[in-house]
Write an enzyme that holds these catalytic residues in place. Structure first.
Site, PDB file in Angstrom:
ATOM      1  N   ASP A  23      30.096  23.611  10.280  1.00 31.00           N
ATOM      2  CA  ASP A  23      30.474  23.054   8.996  1.00 31.00           C
ATOM      3  C   ASP A  23      31.948  23.417   8.793  1.00 31.00           C
ATOM      4  OD1 ASP A  23      30.049  22.134   6.245  1.00 31.00           O
ATOM      5  OD2 ASP A  23      30.167  24.241   5.698  1.00 31.00           O
TER       6      ASP A  23
ATOM      7  N   ASP B 282      23.636  23.491   2.852  1.00 30.83           N
ATOM      8  CA  ASP B 282      23.176  23.212   4.217  1.00 30.83           C
ATOM      9  C   ASP B 282      21.943  23.988   4.680  1.00 30.83           C
ATOM     10  OD1 ASP B 282      24.847  25.401   4.450  1.00 30.83           O
ATOM     11  OD2 ASP B 282      26.438  24.275   5.461  1.00 30.83           O
TER      12      ASP B 282
END
Ligand code: ADP
Ligand code: MG
Length: 338
Positions: A40, A238
């Site tokens: 990420d 996430d």
């Protein structure tokens, strides 16, 4: 089995000293086998400490726009929201009462401020509501926060995020470890993701991904059976992605409880280079486990053969077994000496 557990436990201890926590001992083995790494961007490779670089209001005074943004964003924990709050407070903005605040993952926030409906978020949020935004904003390499009040465009802010000092080092070490497939996944605009990827030396960069897009992406990647996919995220939105990957790695600091629960590995510092460290310790552990297994089977075979020919007594066999265990434990302790 006992000897393997000893090596894994020692390895988990070593990882812990490096601020890397594994939820289960077998995760060390999976870390060692990782060949595909998805990261990420925001909060993981960048500091997530955005700075507001420009404010432009449309149809209302800038101070009013800031006051509206402050009211909404102070209810959100997103790094972008926190930057807006810091900036607005520096400008002495005063927040208003809000009701019906809704966080829209990967998009922004929707809320009622003084009876007026307010949207704050990225360009995608307004695009999905068919509200046009100034064209030049789409090409900007800054992170853009746009806002509407009662459905009317009210202005935008430009923000910049900075790469963590450790991020370049992290990618270089991963490449040194021969983790060839490194990908950036981000909810940010493609232009911004490309720019960060170039500075990191990563050639696969995917932007405009909603949290569920990231999850679908990881699911597809892990389904390609020969790949062992690790995902590294800061835990902002996430958690599902961490759960779907073969190894979910959550970075500390910003991480939410949900993310930590879904993760297999938790890094308690904000250094992405710890991912390389963890993989490297995982591989060293795997090698030592193999040496221990080969060594102890080897000695047992020798004792067995010797016994068959009458050269080994029962006591010698027991002694060989204990000796081998001791050697294996000593061998495992080498993990700590790295
Ligand atoms: P990333 O993959 O970069 O970590 P996220 O999925 O967390 O991104 O968010 C994607 C985008 O959604 C952000 O880059 C930001 O533009 C927008 N966004 C999310 N929450 C907010 C918020 N509270 N205020 C403004 N923008 C937001
Ligand atoms: Mg994030």
């Amino acid at each position: 089995v006992f000897l393997t557990s000893v090596a894994l436990a020692i390895s988990a201890y070593k990882l812990g000293k490096q601020k890397v926590l594994v939820q289960e001992l077998y995760c060390i083995e999976t870390l060692a086998r990782t060949d595909t790494l998805c990261l990420d961007k925001t909060g993981t490779l960048t500091t997530g400490r955005f700075e507001v670089t420009m404010v432009e209001s449309t149809g209302i005074p800038a101070s009013d726009l800031l006051s509206v943004l402050l009211s909404v964003e102070r209810k959100s924990t997103h790094p972008v929201a926190q930057a807006v709050v810091r900036y607005a407070e520096k400008q002495d903005s005063v927040p208003m009462e809000i009701t019906d605040m809704r966080e829209l993952a990967g998009h922004g926030v929707e809320a009622i401020v003084n009876g007026r409906q307010v949207l704050v978020g990225n360009i995608r949020l307004l695009a999905e509501r068919d509200i046009p935004v100034p064209k030049e904003l789409s090409d900007s390499v800054s992170t853009v926060v746009v806002s509407t009040i009662d459905g009317k465009y009210a202005g935008h802010l430009l923000l910049s995020d900075t790469l963590k000092k450790d991020a370049v080092d992290a990618i270089r070490r991963l490449k040194d470890l021969d983790v060839k497939d490194i990908r950036l996944l981000s909810g940010d605009k493609q232009e911004i993701v490309n720019q960060f990827a170039e500075r990191l030396g990563v050639d696969k960069a995917y932007g405009n991904l909603l949290p569920e897009d990231k999850a679908a992406y990881i699911e597809r990647l892990t389904a390609e059976t020969d790949k062992l996919v690790a995902f590294v995220g800061d835990g902002m939105n996430d958690a599902p992605v961490l759960a779907l990957s073969d190894v979910g790695i959550a970075m500390g600091g910003l991480g939410s409880d949900a993310a930590i629960e879904s993760a297999d590995v938790v890094i308690q510092t904000d250094q992405p280079s710890k991912v390389a460290e963890a993989i490297s310790i995982g591989r060293a552990t795997r090698n030592i486990v193999r040496q221990n297994i080969v060594g102890s089977i080897g000695v047992k075979v020798i004792v067995l053969v010797a016994g068959a020919f009458g050269f080994a007594t029962l006591w010698e066999a027991v002694f060989a077994d204990v000796g081998v265990s001791l050697l294996a434990v000593l061998n495992s302790i080498r993990i700590l000496k790295r």
